[in-house]
Motif scaffolding. Sequence first.
Motif, PDB file in Angstrom:
ATOM      1  N   ALA A   1      55.096 -40.353 -66.387  1.00  0.00           N
ATOM      2  CA  ALA A   1      53.857 -40.418 -65.616  1.00  0.00           C
ATOM      3  C   ALA A   1      53.182 -39.060 -65.554  1.00  0.00           C
ATOM      4  O   ALA A   1      53.843 -38.018 -65.539  1.00  0.00           O
ATOM      5  CB  ALA A   1      54.147 -40.913 -64.202  1.00  0.00           C
ATOM      6  N   ARG A   2      51.848 -39.108 -65.510  1.00  0.00           N
ATOM      7  CA  ARG A   2      51.092 -37.874 -65.281  1.00  0.00           C
ATOM      8  C   ARG A   2      51.233 -37.459 -63.819  1.00  0.00           C
ATOM      9  O   ARG A   2      51.342 -38.324 -62.933  1.00  0.00           O
ATOM     10  CB  ARG A   2      49.619 -38.086 -65.625  1.00  0.00           C
ATOM     11  N   PRO A   3      51.207 -36.154 -63.532  1.00  0.00           N
ATOM     12  CA  PRO A   3      51.411 -35.706 -62.149  1.00  0.00           C
ATOM     13  C   PRO A   3      50.189 -35.828 -61.253  1.00  0.00           C
ATOM     14  O   PRO A   3      50.301 -35.661 -60.044  1.00  0.00           O
ATOM     15  CB  PRO A   3      51.811 -34.232 -62.324  1.00  0.00           C
ATOM     16  N   ASN A   4      49.031 -36.147 -61.841  1.00  0.00           N
ATOM     17  CA  ASN A   4      47.789 -36.168 -61.066  1.00  0.00           C
ATOM     18  C   ASN A   4      47.870 -37.106 -59.864  1.00  0.00           C
ATOM     19  O   ASN A   4      48.128 -38.304 -60.010  1.00  0.00           O
ATOM     20  CB  ASN A   4      46.631 -36.614 -61.963  1.00  0.00           C
ATOM     21  N   GLY A   5      47.646 -36.541 -58.685  1.00  0.00           N
ATOM     22  CA  GLY A   5      47.546 -37.351 -57.483  1.00  0.00           C
ATOM     23  C   GLY A   5      48.852 -37.910 -56.960  1.00  0.00           C
ATOM     24  O   GLY A   5      48.833 -38.719 -56.026  1.00  0.00           O
ATOM     25  N   VAL A   6      49.993 -37.514 -57.508  1.00  0.00           N
ATOM     26  CA  VAL A   6      51.281 -38.040 -57.059  1.00  0.00           C
ATOM     27  C   VAL A   6      51.771 -37.209 -55.870  1.00  0.00           C
ATOM     28  O   VAL A   6      51.860 -35.976 -55.956  1.00  0.00           O
ATOM     29  CB  VAL A   6      52.315 -38.015 -58.201  1.00  0.00           C
ATOM     30  N   ASP A   7      52.111 -37.880 -54.789  1.00  0.00           N
ATOM     31  CA  ASP A   7      52.557 -37.201 -53.572  1.00  0.00           C
ATOM     32  C   ASP A   7      54.080 -37.038 -53.618  1.00  0.00           C
ATOM     33  O   ASP A   7      54.816 -38.006 -53.444  1.00  0.00           O
ATOM     34  CB  ASP A   7      52.148 -38.021 -52.341  1.00  0.00           C
ATOM     35  N   VAL A   8      54.534 -35.809 -53.853  1.00  0.00           N
ATOM     36  CA  VAL A   8      55.976 -35.561 -53.965  1.00  0.00           C
ATOM     37  C   VAL A   8      56.556 -34.969 -52.684  1.00  0.00           C
ATOM     38  O   VAL A   8      57.699 -34.509 -52.676  1.00  0.00           O
ATOM     39  CB  VAL A   8      56.274 -34.628 -55.158  1.00  0.00           C
ATOM     40  N   ALA A   9      55.796 -34.992 -51.600  1.00  0.00           N
ATOM     41  CA  ALA A   9      56.303 -34.442 -50.336  1.00  0.00           C
ATOM     42  C   ALA A   9      57.549 -35.199 -49.899  1.00  0.00           C
ATOM     43  O   ALA A   9      57.570 -36.433 -49.904  1.00  0.00           O
ATOM     44  CB  ALA A   9      55.237 -34.543 -49.251  1.00  0.00           C
ATOM     45  N   PRO A  10      58.614 -34.488 -49.536  1.00  0.00           N
ATOM     46  CA  PRO A  10      59.845 -35.171 -49.094  1.00  0.00           C
ATOM     47  C   PRO A  10      59.620 -35.923 -47.796  1.00  0.00           C
ATOM     48  O   PRO A  10      58.796 -35.519 -46.965  1.00  0.00           O
ATOM     49  CB  PRO A  10      60.846 -34.027 -48.932  1.00  0.00           C
ATOM     50  N   LEU A  11      60.368 -37.000 -47.614  1.00  0.00           N
ATOM     51  CA  LEU A  11      60.321 -37.733 -46.351  1.00  0.00           C
ATOM     52  C   LEU A  11      60.967 -36.877 -45.252  1.00  0.00           C
ATOM     53  O   LEU A  11      61.669 -35.908 -45.549  1.00  0.00           O
ATOM     54  CB  LEU A  11      61.032 -39.067 -46.501  1.00  0.00           C
ATOM     55  N   PRO A  12      60.721 -37.199 -43.973  1.00  0.00           N
ATOM     56  CA  PRO A  12      61.154 -36.304 -42.885  1.00  0.00           C
ATOM     57  C   PRO A  12      62.608 -35.859 -42.957  1.00  0.00           C
ATOM     58  O   PRO A  12      62.902 -34.674 -42.749  1.00  0.00           O
ATOM     59  CB  PRO A  12      60.869 -37.129 -41.632  1.00  0.00           C
ATOM     60  N   PHE A  13      63.538 -36.781 -43.220  1.00  0.00           N
ATOM     61  CA  PHE A  13      64.950 -36.387 -43.235  1.00  0.00           C
ATOM     62  C   PHE A  13      65.207 -35.305 -44.280  1.00  0.00           C
ATOM     63  O   PHE A  13      65.871 -34.299 -43.995  1.00  0.00           O
ATOM     64  CB  PHE A  13      65.847 -37.595 -43.508  1.00  0.00           C
ATOM     65  N   ASP A  14      64.698 -35.491 -45.503  1.00  0.00           N
ATOM     66  CA  ASP A  14      64.952 -34.508 -46.560  1.00  0.00           C
ATOM     67  C   ASP A  14      64.185 -33.219 -46.330  1.00  0.00           C
ATOM     68  O   ASP A  14      64.656 -32.143 -46.692  1.00  0.00           O
ATOM     69  CB  ASP A  14      64.588 -35.116 -47.918  1.00  0.00           C
ATOM     70  N   ALA A  15      63.013 -33.318 -45.711  1.00  0.00           N
ATOM     71  CA  ALA A  15      62.265 -32.095 -45.383  1.00  0.00           C
ATOM     72  C   ALA A  15      62.988 -31.287 -44.312  1.00  0.00           C
ATOM     73  O   ALA A  15      62.998 -30.057 -44.344  1.00  0.00           O
ATOM     74  CB  ALA A  15      60.862 -32.462 -44.912  1.00  0.00           C
ATOM     75  N   ASP A  16      63.622 -31.972 -43.351  1.00  0.00           N
ATOM     76  CA  ASP A  16      64.263 -31.299 -42.226  1.00  0.00           C
ATOM     77  C   ASP A  16      65.692 -30.850 -42.512  1.00  0.00           C
ATOM     78  O   ASP A  16      66.208 -29.965 -41.807  1.00  0.00           O
ATOM     79  CB  ASP A  16      64.286 -32.224 -41.004  1.00  0.00           C
ATOM     80  N   SER A  17      66.356 -31.451 -43.494  1.00  0.00           N
ATOM     81  CA  SER A  17      67.773 -31.145 -43.736  1.00  0.00           C
ATOM     82  C   SER A  17      67.976 -29.649 -43.952  1.00  0.00           C
ATOM     83  O   SER A  17      67.299 -29.041 -44.770  1.00  0.00           O
ATOM     84  CB  SER A  17      68.282 -31.926 -44.945  1.00  0.00           C
ATOM     85  N   PRO A  18      68.917 -29.045 -43.226  1.00  0.00           N
ATOM     86  CA  PRO A  18      69.074 -27.588 -43.285  1.00  0.00           C
ATOM     87  C   PRO A  18      69.808 -27.085 -44.517  1.00  0.00           C
ATOM     88  O   PRO A  18      69.675 -25.918 -44.872  1.00  0.00           O
ATOM     89  CB  PRO A  18      69.878 -27.283 -42.025  1.00  0.00           C
ATOM     90  N   ALA A  19      70.608 -27.946 -45.149  1.00  0.00           N
ATOM     91  CA  ALA A  19      71.478 -27.467 -46.227  1.00  0.00           C
ATOM     92  C   ALA A  19      71.446 -28.444 -47.398  1.00  0.00           C
ATOM     93  O   ALA A  19      71.135 -29.633 -47.249  1.00  0.00           O
ATOM     94  CB  ALA A  19      72.913 -27.307 -45.716  1.00  0.00           C
ATOM     95  N   TRP A  20      71.779 -27.909 -48.562  1.00  0.00           N
ATOM     96  CA  TRP A  20      71.791 -28.717 -49.780  1.00  0.00           C
ATOM     97  C   TRP A  20      72.912 -28.226 -50.681  1.00  0.00           C
ATOM     98  O   TRP A  20      73.184 -27.024 -50.763  1.00  0.00           O
ATOM     99  CB  TRP A  20      70.462 -28.586 -50.520  1.00  0.00           C
ATOM    100  N   THR A  21      73.564 -29.154 -51.328  1.00  0.00           N
ATOM    101  CA  THR A  21      74.500 -28.823 -52.391  1.00  0.00           C
ATOM    102  C   THR A  21      74.681 -30.058 -53.237  1.00  0.00           C
ATOM    103  O   THR A  21      74.246 -31.158 -52.862  1.00  0.00           O
ATOM    104  CB  THR A  21      75.852 -28.343 -51.827  1.00  0.00           C
ATOM    105  N   ARG A  22      75.285 -29.910 -54.395  1.00  0.00           N
ATOM    106  CA  ARG A  22      75.556 -31.064 -55.248  1.00  0.00           C
ATOM    107  C   ARG A  22      76.570 -31.959 -54.539  1.00  0.00           C
ATOM    108  O   ARG A  22      77.696 -31.555 -54.295  1.00  0.00           O
ATOM    109  CB  ARG A  22      76.104 -30.619 -56.595  1.00  0.00           C
TER     110      ARG A  22
END
Length: 416
Positions: A178-199
Amino acid sequence: MKDTNRMSGLPKALTRWLAITAATIALSACQLSPPGSAGPTGTPPPAVPPPPPIAFDDAVLKAANELFSKVQLPTGSSARQPLVIDPLVDGVTGAQSAATRSMEQKIVDLVRHQHPRFEVEAFTTANLAQQPLVLVGTFTPINNSAGQPTGERDAFRICLALADLKTGKVIAKGVARARPNGVDVAPLPFDADSPAWTRDPAVDGYIKTCQGSKAGDPINAVYADRILAAALINDATSAYNARRYRESLELYRSALRTPGGEQLRAFNGVYLANWKLKRRDEAIQAYARIVDYGLANRQLSVKFLFRPGSTQFWADAQISGPYPLWLKQIAQRSAHSKACLEIVGHTSRSGPEPLNERLSVLRAQAIKDRLETVAAELAKRTIVSGAGSRENLVGTGADDASDALDRRVEFKVIGC
């Protein structure tokens, strides 16, 4: 006596004629070779150009129709086949976004209107017990020419796979770009708020079931073993995104008690729900478990949001307010575990890379200094380095909360 060829006994004129004829035949065969075949010197065929990206909505429908058209249902069966959708994720970070949610809704609508052989059901433990078909999917930003999530990301790769829980196999796949034009990739609240990340092994298993498989392959074993816990975590995450924090907290706790449920997203969820409910002591304990999980897995990335071009934290207390709590727990748990750490700074891709390299090191050093004010013994057990923007996960260069993961600070357990 005529001059003759000593090897074959043939006259020279006849030998030359045979040689010319053989060369002509070989040249004709080469010219008639099918396109894409190797030449006479073994030269590889020209690279096949990547498929051109199409509009986002069209790409989702293309991949989904391709997927469902390949499914072979039992002959003579008139019953509708139960189908559940394990929510689609970003193929690099494992996060859910506005785009993945939109994809899921489009697939549900498509099934209901054009593929009546299937009946979409909720992704719940009760429905999973009936061993339905499970649809998984990833949405990955890539460089279209290279086909990889590196460099300039000018396309999205959509991957869908259908897994049959009864046979334990992937039975169909569908892909599109898909072309990226106009695609909203903003994370949903849980993923935006999560303090830590790892595999996380469970999330990686989900992604591999989609991206690392073909029809007929077994479902990734880790994903299959933890799918019941995934359903509970999904319910908890949906409640969190809807701001039903008490409900989400109980569901995350239930997931942690389920076999295979000790996943980073469940630990993040317990912390976030407690923080939203203003249960400070419980939130501190929950964050300590996040740190312990990362240390046990020898890697933890923390989303410290820095000011652009600075080692100072973002000034908004809503974002950076919990950072002192996080730093204290990281310092105390690391000191308690006797771990030695490499602290790696990261930056977004905005700005010149030489400056990004330097800035990432300075950010790592700033975190090291803060940790040492809590646990002085870490001074001799920590080193710093910087990755600049070489290991961006989001890659948008937005320099706001949506790509905070690209400005993460990573704690890697190393030998002392």
